[in-house]
Design an enzyme around this catalytic site. Structure first.
Site, PDB file in Angstrom:
ATOM      1  N   LYS A 247       0.793  -1.018   0.035  1.00 36.57           N
ATOM      2  CA  LYS A 247      -0.065  -0.114  -0.082  1.00 36.57           C
ATOM      3  C   LYS A 247       0.832   1.233   0.001  1.00 36.57           C
ATOM      4  O   LYS A 247       1.881   1.342   0.642  1.00 36.57           O
ATOM      5  CB  LYS A 247      -0.656   0.029   1.328  1.00 36.57           C
ATOM      6  CG  LYS A 247      -1.944   1.106   1.196  1.00 36.57           C
ATOM      7  CD  LYS A 247      -3.130   1.053   2.285  1.00 36.57           C
ATOM      8  CE  LYS A 247      -4.161   2.134   2.295  1.00 36.57           C
ATOM      9  NZ  LYS A 247      -5.022   1.739   3.280  1.00 36.57           N
ATOM     10  N   GLU A 335     -19.066  -5.588  11.518  1.00 38.73           N
ATOM     11  CA  GLU A 335     -20.002  -4.847  12.328  1.00 38.73           C
ATOM     12  C   GLU A 335     -20.864  -5.681  13.001  1.00 38.73           C
ATOM     13  O   GLU A 335     -21.617  -5.349  14.023  1.00 38.73           O
ATOM     14  CB  GLU A 335     -20.544  -3.690  11.388  1.00 38.73           C
ATOM     15  CG  GLU A 335     -19.920  -2.778  10.953  1.00 38.73           C
ATOM     16  CD  GLU A 335     -19.126  -2.998   9.321  1.00 38.73           C
ATOM     17  OE1 GLU A 335     -18.490  -2.239   8.945  1.00 38.73           O
ATOM     18  OE2 GLU A 335     -19.466  -4.344   9.023  1.00 38.73           O
ATOM     19  N   ARG A 363     -25.044  -1.764   8.355  1.00 39.92           N
ATOM     20  CA  ARG A 363     -24.735  -3.240   8.017  1.00 39.92           C
ATOM     21  C   ARG A 363     -25.016  -4.200   9.020  1.00 39.92           C
ATOM     22  O   ARG A 363     -24.778  -5.479   9.008  1.00 39.92           O
ATOM     23  CB  ARG A 363     -23.161  -3.282   7.731  1.00 39.92           C
ATOM     24  CG  ARG A 363     -22.833  -2.513   6.443  1.00 39.92           C
ATOM     25  CD  ARG A 363     -21.396  -2.020   6.293  1.00 39.92           C
ATOM     26  NE  ARG A 363     -20.441  -3.017   6.361  1.00 39.92           N
ATOM     27  CZ  ARG A 363     -20.038  -3.567   5.387  1.00 39.92           C
ATOM     28  NH1 ARG A 363     -20.396  -3.131   4.023  1.00 39.92           N
ATOM     29  NH2 ARG A 363     -18.926  -4.581   5.440  1.00 39.92           N
TER      30      ARG A 363
END
Length: 591
Positions: A247, A335, A363
């Site tokens: 990244k 979640e 969610r």
């Protein structure tokens, strides 16, 4: 000045005209292009820098947009946008009326599916592949790129579980860089690390799920990527390619400080150094008020725990993770698990503060109802990024929480006026509530530099009279009440106007409402959430149920999806800005 390769590319067809040996140069040009624009326009940086070679290889090998390509999550899709006809407008990224920071199906035919939240790509691409089989189109390819943090989510595993027993022509590319926004966590991360080191157990988890597994391979070696993608292109059925990337690749600071450079703000495009902000003393960010306050409370209450699904930095739970690591939990992009984990902890006597961005609590809606509210377990939900959030746009605005939580029995809903009230409700909640509570607060800074006051208990269902009036009562909930106060104070003649702050959206302060309805002709409610089913709806229901005759005007976010832009621009579009609030008050004054 010599012509760049990137200047000749406006579509994947243009890309395919390049010789393969030219592609590393193109990768360098795309990185430079992204860095140059994000340095001044801001946005997500590290994720897209990490997949430049993979992006080029995918569009070079596959026949997009005929072949479907989904990016999960869309933070990593900048290179994809640049190669698919949006290079010339890329500088409008995340700005009002500009292109979105995430893939959007109505923005380009190359965006096969919208992905602002994570872990949806496998289910979506599988649905597309099964549809192709049903229609007899067996030559079409279906590719999803998903990160190692996103693939650990429950929904991703649901898609893998189903995909492995189909003959769907899907290729899942696991972009493994060991980080989402914060570093990846959990047992799957350890497994993937062992795979990269060659120390994993003999059985491969993806092969056990009936995926044709290949890898891991170097995601920055464009020739190896193209070779492997061409091979996989001719293999039917479910496949998974494990790709290792870095990244922030190509910008030293972004590689070394991956959390900060996920979305770094403005920086020097040449050196990579962040551009320092002014040194003025500012009010704290609401997330930091939460982060420091939970530490303060937890040091005095051994039963307090903190939970966040993959956002320790964004939520500022990182402060508790640093000081009290055995009672602070990052559960990854999960979640649903976070909510039910909190419910289990409450059942055994702990006091969990479950910190979830408002948009991500969507969610876990079933868990809020079934596992928490139905059993009346006093979980403390701290909903960060409530209200309009700005340039992340429609996928990230936290404007629906009031409406979707207000209908749930047993649940208290609180929106603090400022950071002092946020501290006090957190203090109150850990004293021993008999019901679950959702505390919603916005992205950004508060109102008070001197905010660390001595804790005060808040009476459940209470409200404040900020200004007494005679004709019009403005009732606000949450931090938008500070803007309302400014509007009222700036009006030339405002003895007619009263202002009331109602942080408790549920239960409402019914005694206060009865007094307001009796003593005022008109009521204006204002909230930084959706009008449909929101705070204003609750006020209207009260007036109707009690047969009052007051004129009512509701200000809030209208029944449309609000796209991306600055907060000031979006508040104006939603008509909850200074000018519109003032106009609404004056219209009622003159009526």
């Amino acid at each position: 000045m010599p012509k760049t390769l990137l200047s000749t590319i406006n579509s994947p067809n243009d890309l395919k005209r390049l010789a393969q040996e030219q592609l590393p140069q193109l990768a360098q040009e795309i990185r430079s292009f992204i860095i140059t624009i994000v340095a001044t326009k801001e946005g997500h940086l590290g994720a897209s820098l990490g997949v430049v070679e993979l992006t080029i290889a995918l569009h070079y090998v596959f026949n997009t947009p005929i072949d479907n390509l989904i990016w999960d999550v869309g933070h990593q899709a900048y290179g994809h946008k640049i190669l698919t006809g949006r290079k010339d407008v890329f500088e409008t990224n995340r700005q009002l009326n500009g292109i979105s920071g995430f893939p959007k199906i109505d923005e380009s035919i190359y965006d096969a599916f919208g992905t602002g939240h994570s872990s949806t790509s496998i289910s979506a691409i599988l649905g597309m592949a099964i549809a192709a089989n049903i229609k007899g189109d067996i030559t079409k390819n279906h590719i999803a790129v998903i990160g190692d943090a996103s693939i650990a989510s429950g929904m991703a595993f649901e898609g893998l579980n189903h995909g492995g027993v189909t003959n769907a022509n899907v290729l899942i590319i696991l972009n493994d860089n060991a980080i989402g926004i914060d570093p990846s966590v959990g047992a799957l991360k350890k497994y993937l690390t062992n795979v990269k080191k060659g120390t994993a157990k003999d059985e491969n988890i993806f092969e056990c799920l009936n995926f044709n597994y290949t890898g891991p391979i170097d995601g920055h070696n464009i020739n190896d990527l193209i070779k492997e993608l061409k091979r996989l292109q001719n293999i039917k059925g479910p496949k998974l390619l494990h790709v290792i990337t870095t990244k922030g690749k190509g910008l030293k600071q972004a590689e070394e400080n991956q959390v900060t450079y996920h979305a770094p703000g403005k920086f020097n495009k040449t050196t990579g150094d962040l551009i320092p902000k002014n040194n003025l003393v500012q009010a704290p960010k609401y997330q930091d008020v939460f982060g420091h306050t939970i530490v303060e409370l937890a040091l005095n209450n051994k039963n307090i725990v903190g939970i966040t699904p993959a956002m320790p930095t964004g939520s500022s739970l990182k402060y508790m993770m640093e000081k009290i690591p055995d009672r602070a939990f990052d559960v990854g992009i999960a979640e649903q698990h976070a909510v039910t984990l909190a419910a289990g902890m409450v059942k055994e006597g702990l006091i969990p503060f479950c910190n979830i961005y408002s948009t991500f609590l969507q969610r876990a809606y079933d868990q809020v109802i079934h596992d928490v509210a139905l059993q009346n377990l006093p979980v403390i939900f701290c909903l960060d990024r409530a209200g309009l959030v700005g340039q992340d746009g429609a996928t990230h605005h936290g404007i629906y929480d009031i409406a979707f939580l207000r209908c749930i029995p047993n649940l208290i809903i609180f929106a603090p006026l400022n950071e002092i009230e946020l501290r006090n409700i957190m203090y109150t909640a850990q004293l021993g509530l008999k019901h679950p509570i959702a505390i919603r607060y916005p992205r950004g800074r508060g109102e008070n530099v001197d905010w660390k006051k001595k804790f005060k208990k808040i009476n459940i269902g209470s409200s404040q009279e900020l200004k007494k009036g005679t004709k019009i009562a403005v009732i606000s909930t949450g931090t938008i009440g500070n803007l309302v106060s400014k509007v009222i104070n700036d009006l030339d003649s405002n003895t007619e106007i009263g202002h009331y702050s109602m942080p408790f959206i549920k239960p409402l302060d019914t005694n206060r409402l009865k007094s307001i309805c009796t003593n005022y002709e008109a009521i204006i409610s204002i909230e930084d959430g959706c009008i449909s089913g929101g705070f204003g709806s609750a006020i209207s229901e009260f007036v109707l149920d009690n047969t009052y005759k007051n004129t009512i005007k509701i200000l809030g976010v209208p029944d449309v999806f609000i796209e991306h832009g600055s907060l000031e621009e979006l508040h104006k579009i939603a008509k909850i800005d200074y000018t519109t609030i003032k106009k609404s008050i004056n219209e009622l004054r003159l009526s």
